[in-house]
Write a protein that holds these residues in place. Structure first.
Motif, PDB file in Angstrom:
ATOM      1  N   THR A  17       3.640  -3.318  -2.548  1.00 42.20           N
ATOM      2  CA  THR A  17       4.465  -2.285  -1.923  1.00 42.20           C
ATOM      3  C   THR A  17       5.937  -2.675  -1.826  1.00 42.20           C
ATOM      4  O   THR A  17       6.765  -1.844  -1.474  1.00 42.20           O
ATOM      5  CB  THR A  17       3.948  -1.963  -0.504  1.00 42.20           C
ATOM      6  OG1 THR A  17       3.931  -3.163   0.269  1.00 42.20           O
ATOM      7  CG2 THR A  17       2.545  -1.372  -0.553  1.00 42.20           C
ATOM      8  N   GLU A  64      -5.464   3.475  -6.592  1.00 42.66           N
ATOM      9  CA  GLU A  64      -6.201   2.263  -6.242  1.00 42.66           C
ATOM     10  C   GLU A  64      -7.705   2.544  -6.161  1.00 42.66           C
ATOM     11  O   GLU A  64      -8.524   1.780  -6.679  1.00 42.66           O
ATOM     12  CB  GLU A  64      -5.700   1.690  -4.923  1.00 42.66           C
ATOM     13  CG  GLU A  64      -6.372   0.390  -4.541  1.00 42.66           C
ATOM     14  CD  GLU A  64      -5.797  -0.252  -3.291  1.00 42.66           C
ATOM     15  OE1 GLU A  64      -6.293  -1.338  -2.931  1.00 42.66           O
ATOM     16  OE2 GLU A  64      -4.880   0.310  -2.673  1.00 42.66           O
ATOM     17  N   ALA A  65      -8.074   3.660  -5.548  1.00 44.50           N
ATOM     18  CA  ALA A  65      -9.493   4.029  -5.428  1.00 44.50           C
ATOM     19  C   ALA A  65     -10.103   4.276  -6.808  1.00 44.50           C
ATOM     20  O   ALA A  65     -11.216   3.807  -7.100  1.00 44.50           O
ATOM     21  CB  ALA A  65      -9.638   5.271  -4.561  1.00 44.50           C
ATOM     22  N   CYS A  68      -0.635   6.646  -4.529  1.00 40.64           N
ATOM     23  CA  CYS A  68      -0.876   5.225  -4.785  1.00 40.64           C
ATOM     24  C   CYS A  68      -2.286   4.832  -4.336  1.00 40.64           C
ATOM     25  O   CYS A  68      -2.992   4.105  -5.041  1.00 40.64           O
ATOM     26  CB  CYS A  68       0.153   4.365  -4.066  1.00 40.64           C
ATOM     27  SG  CYS A  68       1.852   4.714  -4.539  1.00 40.64           S
ATOM     28  N   ASN A  69      -2.679   5.324  -3.178  1.00 43.73           N
ATOM     29  CA  ASN A  69      -4.016   5.023  -2.666  1.00 43.73           C
ATOM     30  C   ASN A  69      -5.098   5.636  -3.547  1.00 43.73           C
ATOM     31  O   ASN A  69      -6.155   5.041  -3.741  1.00 43.73           O
ATOM     32  CB  ASN A  69      -4.152   5.490  -1.219  1.00 43.73           C
ATOM     33  CG  ASN A  69      -3.274   4.683  -0.278  1.00 43.73           C
ATOM     34  OD1 ASN A  69      -2.942   3.537  -0.547  1.00 43.73           O
ATOM     35  ND2 ASN A  69      -2.879   5.288   0.822  1.00 43.73           N
ATOM     36  N   GLN A  70      -4.835   6.826  -4.103  1.00 50.86           N
ATOM     37  CA  GLN A  70      -5.804   7.453  -4.994  1.00 50.86           C
ATOM     38  C   GLN A  70      -5.944   6.660  -6.288  1.00 50.86           C
ATOM     39  O   GLN A  70      -7.051   6.464  -6.786  1.00 50.86           O
ATOM     40  CB  GLN A  70      -5.389   8.897  -5.317  1.00 50.86           C
ATOM     41  CG  GLN A  70      -6.411   9.636  -6.148  1.00 50.86           C
ATOM     42  CD  GLN A  70      -7.761   9.763  -5.437  1.00 50.86           C
ATOM     43  OE1 GLN A  70      -7.829  10.218  -4.301  1.00 50.86           O
ATOM     44  NE2 GLN A  70      -8.824   9.346  -6.095  1.00 50.86           N
ATOM     45  N   HIS A  96      -2.319  -4.593  -4.138  1.00 47.72           N
ATOM     46  CA  HIS A  96      -1.470  -3.410  -3.960  1.00 47.72           C
ATOM     47  C   HIS A  96      -0.078  -3.915  -3.584  1.00 47.72           C
ATOM     48  O   HIS A  96       0.122  -4.432  -2.487  1.00 47.72           O
ATOM     49  CB  HIS A  96      -2.030  -2.498  -2.873  1.00 47.72           C
ATOM     50  CG  HIS A  96      -1.433  -1.129  -2.887  1.00 47.72           C
ATOM     51  ND1 HIS A  96      -2.196   0.001  -2.849  1.00 47.72           N
ATOM     52  CD2 HIS A  96      -0.154  -0.702  -2.967  1.00 47.72           C
ATOM     53  CE1 HIS A  96      -1.408   1.068  -2.882  1.00 47.72           C
ATOM     54  NE2 HIS A  96      -0.162   0.648  -2.944  1.00 47.72           N
ATOM     55  N   GLY A 109       2.352   2.963  -0.944  1.00 48.58           N
ATOM     56  CA  GLY A 109       1.209   3.144  -0.062  1.00 48.58           C
ATOM     57  C   GLY A 109       0.984   4.615   0.244  1.00 48.58           C
ATOM     58  O   GLY A 109       0.239   4.967   1.152  1.00 48.58           O
ATOM     59  N   CYS A 110       1.614   5.482  -0.538  1.00 52.18           N
ATOM     60  CA  CYS A 110       1.461   6.925  -0.361  1.00 52.18           C
ATOM     61  C   CYS A 110       0.068   7.365  -0.828  1.00 52.18           C
ATOM     62  O   CYS A 110      -0.696   6.577  -1.369  1.00 52.18           O
ATOM     63  CB  CYS A 110       2.531   7.677  -1.145  1.00 52.18           C
ATOM     64  SG  CYS A 110       2.391   7.460  -2.932  1.00 52.18           S
ATOM     65  N   ALA A 111      -0.240   8.640  -0.638  1.00 56.52           N
ATOM     66  CA  ALA A 111      -1.549   9.175  -1.010  1.00 56.52           C
ATOM     67  C   ALA A 111      -1.823   8.992  -2.504  1.00 56.52           C
ATOM     68  O   ALA A 111      -2.951   8.656  -2.900  1.00 56.52           O
ATOM     69  CB  ALA A 111      -1.635  10.647  -0.640  1.00 56.52           C
TER      70      ALA A 111
END
Length: 104
Positions: free
Chosen positions: A59, A39-40, A35-37, A57, A31-33
């Protein structure tokens, strides 16, 4: 012997009885930056290809390790790890999705 469905080989795309159908696209990571990038970028790629935009997602590190992934973020398409340890751009994700779905 296929007693209670045990020992019966599962065909590709066939659901396992009693379990939810797995999400076709998964992002593995804490759920780090990064990983979020990923996903986006994956959501943008799915939208560009007019594919279902649902992404799971994951985790849970035990589940992540179950995929054989040691570095995150990772991208899984149809239960196959297609990338790990790198934040893919939208265009890189598009190429991998096309390849995984036989569209390339």
């Amino acid at each position: 012997m296929a007693l209670f469905g045990l020992g019966k080989k599962q065909k590709k795309g066939e659901e396992v009885q009693g379990k939810e159908s797995p999400s076709a696209v998964k992002v593995l990571g804490s759920g780090c930056a990064s990983c979020n990038q990923l996903e986006a970028n994956t959501k943008q790629a799915l939208a560009e290809l007019s594919m279902d935009g649902s992404i799971e997602h994951v985790t849970d590190f035990v589940k992540i390790a179950g995929y054989g992934v040691m570095t995150t973020p990772a991208l899984v398409v149809d239960e196959v790890v297609v990338s790990s340890g790198k934040v893919l751009s939208k265009d890189e994700v598009v190429v991998l999705l096309k390849k995984a779905r036989g569209l390339a």
